[in-house]
Design a protein around this motif. Structure first.
Motif, PDB file in Angstrom:
ATOM      1  N   ARG A  72      -6.403  70.033  12.153  1.00  0.00           N
ATOM      2  CA  ARG A  72      -5.226  70.876  11.894  1.00  0.00           C
ATOM      3  C   ARG A  72      -4.339  70.340  10.771  1.00  0.00           C
ATOM      4  NH1 ARG A  72      -7.210  71.550  16.641  1.00  0.00           N
ATOM      5  NH2 ARG A  72      -7.463  69.310  16.439  1.00  0.00           N
TER       6      ARG A  72
ATOM      7  N   ARG B 201       2.361  74.628  12.680  1.00  0.00           N
ATOM      8  CA  ARG B 201       2.239  73.442  11.827  1.00  0.00           C
ATOM      9  C   ARG B 201       2.340  73.849  10.352  1.00  0.00           C
ATOM     10  NH1 ARG B 201      -0.397  68.841  13.575  1.00  0.00           N
ATOM     11  NH2 ARG B 201       0.219  68.112  11.506  1.00  0.00           N
TER      12      ARG B 201
ATOM     13  N   CYS C 257      -1.000  69.694  21.591  1.00  0.00           N
ATOM     14  CA  CYS C 257      -1.124  69.570  20.136  1.00  0.00           C
ATOM     15  C   CYS C 257      -2.552  69.797  19.651  1.00  0.00           C
ATOM     16  CB  CYS C 257      -0.639  68.192  19.702  1.00  0.00           C
ATOM     17  SG  CYS C 257      -1.493  66.843  20.559  1.00  0.00           S
TER      18      CYS C 257
ATOM     19  N   SER D  26      -9.232  60.660  11.339  1.00  0.00           N
ATOM     20  CA  SER D  26      -9.729  62.036  11.236  1.00  0.00           C
ATOM     21  C   SER D  26      -8.649  63.067  11.581  1.00  0.00           C
ATOM     22  CB  SER D  26     -10.922  62.221  12.171  1.00  0.00           C
ATOM     23  OG  SER D  26     -10.520  61.895  13.489  1.00  0.00           O
TER      24      SER D  26
ATOM     25  N   PRO E 129      -6.624  68.093  19.393  1.00  0.00           N
ATOM     26  CA  PRO E 129      -7.657  68.591  20.291  1.00  0.00           C
ATOM     27  C   PRO E 129      -7.428  68.114  21.720  1.00  0.00           C
ATOM     28  CG  PRO E 129      -8.493  66.698  19.090  1.00  0.00           C
ATOM     29  CD  PRO E 129      -7.118  66.972  18.552  1.00  0.00           C
TER      30      PRO E 129
ATOM     31  N   GLN F 261       4.193  67.708  14.165  1.00  0.00           N
ATOM     32  CA  GLN F 261       3.756  68.321  15.418  1.00  0.00           C
ATOM     33  C   GLN F 261       4.970  68.724  16.250  1.00  0.00           C
ATOM     34  OE1 GLN F 261       0.389  68.910  16.427  1.00  0.00           O
ATOM     35  NE2 GLN F 261       1.605  70.258  17.746  1.00  0.00           N
TER      36      GLN F 261
HETATM   37  N1   CP Z   1      -2.497  68.117  16.341  1.00  0.00           N
HETATM   38  C1   CP Z   1      -3.049  67.457  15.287  1.00  0.00           C
HETATM   39  O1   CP Z   1      -2.396  66.649  14.607  1.00  0.00           O
HETATM   40  O2   CP Z   1      -4.328  67.815  15.034  1.00  0.00           O
HETATM   41  P1   CP Z   1      -5.334  67.055  14.056  1.00  0.00           P
HETATM   42  O3   CP Z   1      -5.498  65.653  14.615  1.00  0.00           O
HETATM   43  O4   CP Z   1      -6.605  67.843  14.101  1.00  0.00           O
HETATM   44  O5   CP Z   1      -4.745  67.018  12.690  1.00  0.00           O
END
Ligand code: CP
Length: 324
Positions: free
Chosen positions: A59, A312, A284, A56, A286, A142
């Motif tokens: 971002r 990002r 980063c 999942s 969540p 990231q």
């Molecule tokens: N920081 C990051 O990669 O967020 P997601 O896992 O929501 O993509």
């Protein structure tokens, strides 16, 4: 500025020279400016990106998709469970076939001791660049976004101290990819990299060794601590986040038990006050709120989390514009 990057994969920042990474930041800043002033920058018109997810994301998916649209192209969301990938398409087939449909392949595959091998195997079979949207070892975009954020705050990052620290979280055994990509990239740019974690939460030894070598080459430094409070002391940037104790155990229950011994490793305002007065808090996301970090810190004036999330978009657009 380097102008020969078309077709280059981004699986780890270690594959890119310092000069090539400087180019990414230069282009990211230009694209960020273009977006801010409403200047069209359809550099990838008629190009398509496959975004293949085995895990999942909020971002990463949103920023790659928005980024491709802003560059005049299209991003397709492909999810392993709702395609034949979960029923037998091999890494080679994915590289060969999707590489003939798309102009770039972005992949998130975080399974321990598998994800990086999978992405590498796709890249070997693909005729188009492969972009690592996070694996078990690296999360390069990231780290690029994080370094851009540090540069925006401090200018030249050389000599600034970043504390990449473990923090407690109860949600799940998170990959090592964020702290590993951070120590690898920040050490390339002459930062004083401080890695703080309980003994059971070590990173991959070869990555730590590469970070030490990067620091020696760049004039930075690298140190390891096992005291949560000490990690904050005098730091210019603090980056406390949870990761699994993969080097100690692959068993989720055992990992949760080990982690629970350190449930007081929560980033809070008292600890933030140990850092330099101008220091920033980074994550980063969540984050596990009230477990990994207090609301007061993550929502407070020293938090840079929204700027780093925004960045990002800009670094990914830069890498896509340069490589696709
Ligand atoms: N920081 C990051 O990669 O967020 P997601 O896992 O929501 O993509």
């Amino acid at each position: 500025m380097q102008t020969h990057l078309r077709g280059k994969d981004m699986i780890s920042t270690q594959q890119w020279s310092k000069s090539e990474l400087d180019t990414v930041f230069e282009v990211a800043k230009a694209l960020k400016r273009a977006r801010a002033v409403g200047e069209s920058h359809a550099l990838l018109r008629d190009k398509t990106l496959a975004m293949l997810f085995f895990f999942s994301s909020t971002r990463t998916r949103a920023s790659f998709e928005a980024g491709m649209a802003q560059l005049g192209g299209h991003a397709a969301f492909i999810e392993s469970q709702t395609t034949q990938i979960s029923h037998g398409d091999t890494a080679k087939e994915i590289g060969e076939i999707l590489g003939r449909y798309y102009d770039g392949l972005a992949i998130r595959q975080c399974d321990w001791a598998f994800g990086n091998d999978y992405i590498t195997a796709v890249a070997e079979a693909s005729r188009v660049p492969v972009l690592n949207m996070q694996c078990d070892v690296y999360h390069p975009f990231q780290a690029l976004a994080d370094l851009l954020t540090v540069m925006e705050r401090f200018g030249d990052p050389r000599g600034k101290t970043i504390n990449v620290s473990w923090a407690y979280a109860s949600s799940y055994q998170k990959p090592l990819s964020v702290p590993q990509s951070l120590i690898l990239l920040m050490s390339r740019y002459g930062m004083n990299v401080r890695l703080t974690a309980p003994a059971e939460f070590g990173l991959m030894p070869e990555i730590v060794q590469q970070a030490k070598e990067n620091a020696t080459a760049s004039g930075g430094s690298f140190e390891q601590l096992d005291d949560f409070d000490a990690g904050f002391e005098g730091a210019d940037v603090v980056y406390p986040k949870s990761w699994g104790c993969w080097m100690t155990t692959e068993d989720n229950e055992e990992s949760a038990k080990i982690g629970a011994q350190y449930s007081d490793w929560i980033a809070d305002e008292r600890r933030m006050a140990l850092a330099a007065p101008h220091a920033g808090y980074m994550h980063c996301l969540p984050a596990d709120r009230s477990i990994e970090v207090t609301d007061g810190l993550i929502d407070g004036p020293q938090s840079w989390v929204y700027d780093e999330a925004e960045n990002r978009l800009h670094v990914q657009k830069a890498v896509m514009a340069l490589t696709m």
